[in-house]
Motif scaffolding. Structure first.
Motif, PDB file in Angstrom:
ATOM      1  N   TRP A 164       0.862  -1.169   0.000  1.00  0.00           N
ATOM      2  CA  TRP A 164       0.000   0.000   0.000  1.00  0.00           C
ATOM      3  C   TRP A 164       0.909   1.233   0.000  1.00  0.00           C
ATOM      4  CZ3 TRP A 164      -5.476   0.341   1.900  1.00  0.00           C
ATOM      5  CH2 TRP A 164      -6.120  -0.900   1.829  1.00  0.00           C
ATOM      6  N   PHE A 165       0.303   2.408  -0.258  1.00  0.00           N
ATOM      7  CA  PHE A 165       1.092   3.637  -0.363  1.00  0.00           C
ATOM      8  C   PHE A 165       0.413   4.766   0.396  1.00  0.00           C
ATOM      9  CE2 PHE A 165       1.730   0.971  -4.051  1.00  0.00           C
ATOM     10  CZ  PHE A 165       3.110   0.937  -4.176  1.00  0.00           C
ATOM     11  N   SER A 166       1.214   5.523   1.166  1.00  0.00           N
ATOM     12  CA  SER A 166       0.632   6.732   1.757  1.00  0.00           C
ATOM     13  C   SER A 166       1.297   7.948   1.134  1.00  0.00           C
ATOM     14  CB  SER A 166       0.719   6.721   3.282  1.00  0.00           C
ATOM     15  OG  SER A 166       2.020   6.539   3.757  1.00  0.00           O
ATOM     16  N   VAL A 167       0.458   8.884   0.714  1.00  0.00           N
ATOM     17  CA  VAL A 167       0.927  10.068  -0.022  1.00  0.00           C
ATOM     18  C   VAL A 167       0.475  11.331   0.702  1.00  0.00           C
ATOM     19  CG1 VAL A 167       0.872   8.844  -2.241  1.00  0.00           C
ATOM     20  CG2 VAL A 167      -1.132  10.167  -1.530  1.00  0.00           C
ATOM     21  N   GLY A 168       1.344  12.366   0.658  1.00  0.00           N
ATOM     22  CA  GLY A 168       1.025  13.594   1.373  1.00  0.00           C
ATOM     23  C   GLY A 168       1.111  14.820   0.494  1.00  0.00           C
ATOM     24  N   PRO A 169       0.608  15.954   1.020  1.00  0.00           N
ATOM     25  CA  PRO A 169       0.639  17.194   0.244  1.00  0.00           C
ATOM     26  C   PRO A 169       2.055  17.566  -0.193  1.00  0.00           C
ATOM     27  CG  PRO A 169      -0.664  17.492   2.255  1.00  0.00           C
ATOM     28  CD  PRO A 169      -0.026  16.145   2.345  1.00  0.00           C
ATOM     29  N   ALA A 170       3.048  17.340   0.665  1.00  0.00           N
ATOM     30  CA  ALA A 170       4.419  17.726   0.315  1.00  0.00           C
ATOM     31  C   ALA A 170       4.932  16.873  -0.848  1.00  0.00           C
ATOM     32  CB  ALA A 170       5.332  17.592   1.539  1.00  0.00           C
ATOM     33  N   MET A 171       4.658  15.579  -0.790  1.00  0.00           N
ATOM     34  CA  MET A 171       5.097  14.678  -1.866  1.00  0.00           C
ATOM     35  C   MET A 171       4.438  15.033  -3.196  1.00  0.00           C
ATOM     36  SD  MET A 171       4.283  10.587  -2.146  1.00  0.00           S
ATOM     37  CE  MET A 171       4.332   9.756  -3.741  1.00  0.00           C
ATOM     38  N   LEU A 172       3.178  15.440  -3.133  1.00  0.00           N
ATOM     39  CA  LEU A 172       2.420  15.649  -4.368  1.00  0.00           C
ATOM     40  C   LEU A 172       2.590  17.043  -4.970  1.00  0.00           C
ATOM     41  CD1 LEU A 172      -0.843  13.665  -3.558  1.00  0.00           C
ATOM     42  CD2 LEU A 172       1.202  12.896  -4.760  1.00  0.00           C
ATOM     43  N   THR A 173       3.467  17.876  -4.369  1.00  0.00           N
ATOM     44  CA  THR A 173       3.748  19.151  -5.018  1.00  0.00           C
ATOM     45  C   THR A 173       4.691  18.929  -6.205  1.00  0.00           C
ATOM     46  OG1 THR A 173       5.503  19.521  -3.432  1.00  0.00           O
ATOM     47  CG2 THR A 173       3.444  20.675  -3.012  1.00  0.00           C
ATOM     48  N   SER A 174       5.456  17.827  -6.164  1.00  0.00           N
ATOM     49  CA  SER A 174       6.399  17.611  -7.268  1.00  0.00           C
ATOM     50  C   SER A 174       5.750  16.807  -8.395  1.00  0.00           C
ATOM     51  CB  SER A 174       7.650  16.879  -6.770  1.00  0.00           C
ATOM     52  OG  SER A 174       7.364  15.509  -6.575  1.00  0.00           O
ATOM     53  N   GLU A 175       6.248  17.072  -9.586  1.00  0.00           N
ATOM     54  CA  GLU A 175       5.755  16.359 -10.773  1.00  0.00           C
ATOM     55  C   GLU A 175       6.015  14.859 -10.622  1.00  0.00           C
ATOM     56  OE1 GLU A 175       3.554  16.055 -13.554  1.00  0.00           O
ATOM     57  OE2 GLU A 175       3.916  18.144 -12.938  1.00  0.00           O
TER      58      GLU A 175
END
Ligand code: ZN
Length: 243
Positions: A164-175
């Motif tokens: 499974w994967f956990s994703v955050g706002p900081a990670m998703l600012t990058s392309e």
């Protein structure tokens, strides 16, 4: 709101904030950096029903706290959630990498022996080695790769292994973060902040800010916000049924 990777015990106003988080978030997983921190944090947050504490030993402090490894392994029996554990392959931790691998293997083996655990895993600069360790370890429960930053081939391998994967706002600012997200299986993604070590516009992220990922998920998945929120909630329900 949901945050599956928070260092809530490390905010300057931890307990006061935790009381608010307990009301605002339906589920928050507090990962710890050492077994002693786990004990203290479990005691302090004990009565907050929507906050859960994971037993961990962070790869960045592993060398300094190696004596706590035994406590970590023996504690897995009594812990529903394990984390933060894993490997960090960045240059400043290179000299402890072998030690990290020994510890991570010991943790995974114990998780398997105990019938599986939900495990929040750090893999910065070591995605390949984390995946190899997971593949070798067998059925360890539910590996939840936090802030995955490896390559697409590694991501596919991890998915095939059931990660499974956990994703955050900081990670998703990058392309790069967004393109990785697009490759993740939608039914195995959950929000995280990794706060207080993350910020947006100069403000430290708090556990309810994990929910900001919904906007990005809605773009990447081509879903409405309502559908995204529903998907994340049903992912959480499924995760908790698995471990
Ligand atoms: Zn973390």
């Amino acid at each position: 709101m949901i945050d599956v990777h928070s260092h809530l015990d490390l905010y300057p106003d931890g307990l006061a904030l935790a009381r608010k988080v307990n009301v605002r978030n339906e589920f928050t997983l507090v990962v710890t950096t050492s077994p002693r921190a786990y004990q203290a944090t479990s005691r302090v947050f004990g009565e907050l029903r929507n906050i859960h504490v994971a037993l961990g030993l962070h790869p960045e402090v592993l060398e300094a706290k190696f004596v706590e490894l035994e406590q970590l392994v023996s504690g897995i029996k009594g812990a529903r959630f394990v984390g933060e554990v894993g490997l960090d392959g960045t240059p400043k931790l290179r000299k402890s990498f072998e030690l990290q691998q020994r510890a991570f293997q010991a943790v995974l083996t114990e998780c398997r022996l105990q019938g599986g655990r939900i495990i929040s895993i750090h893999s910065r600069g070591a995605a390949q080695q984390v995946i190899a360790a997971l593949a070798a370890a067998g059925d360890v429960g539910v590996p939840l790769l936090h802030w995955f930053s490896g390559g697409v081939a590694e991501l596919r391998m991890a998915s095939r292994l059931g990660c499974w994967f956990s994703v955050g706002p900081a990670m998703l600012t990058s392309e790069k973060g967004r393109s990785l997200l697009a490759q993740m299986p939608m039914n195995r993604v959950l929000p995280e902040t990794d706060g207080p070590f993350t910020e947006q516009n100069g403000v430290t992220l708090r556990p309810w800010d994990a929910w900001r990922v919904c906007t990005v998920l809605s773009e990447v998945w081509g879903m409405s916000l309502d559908e995204v929120e529903h998907q994340l909630r049903s992912n959480l329900t499924k995760l908790l049924q698995l471990g």
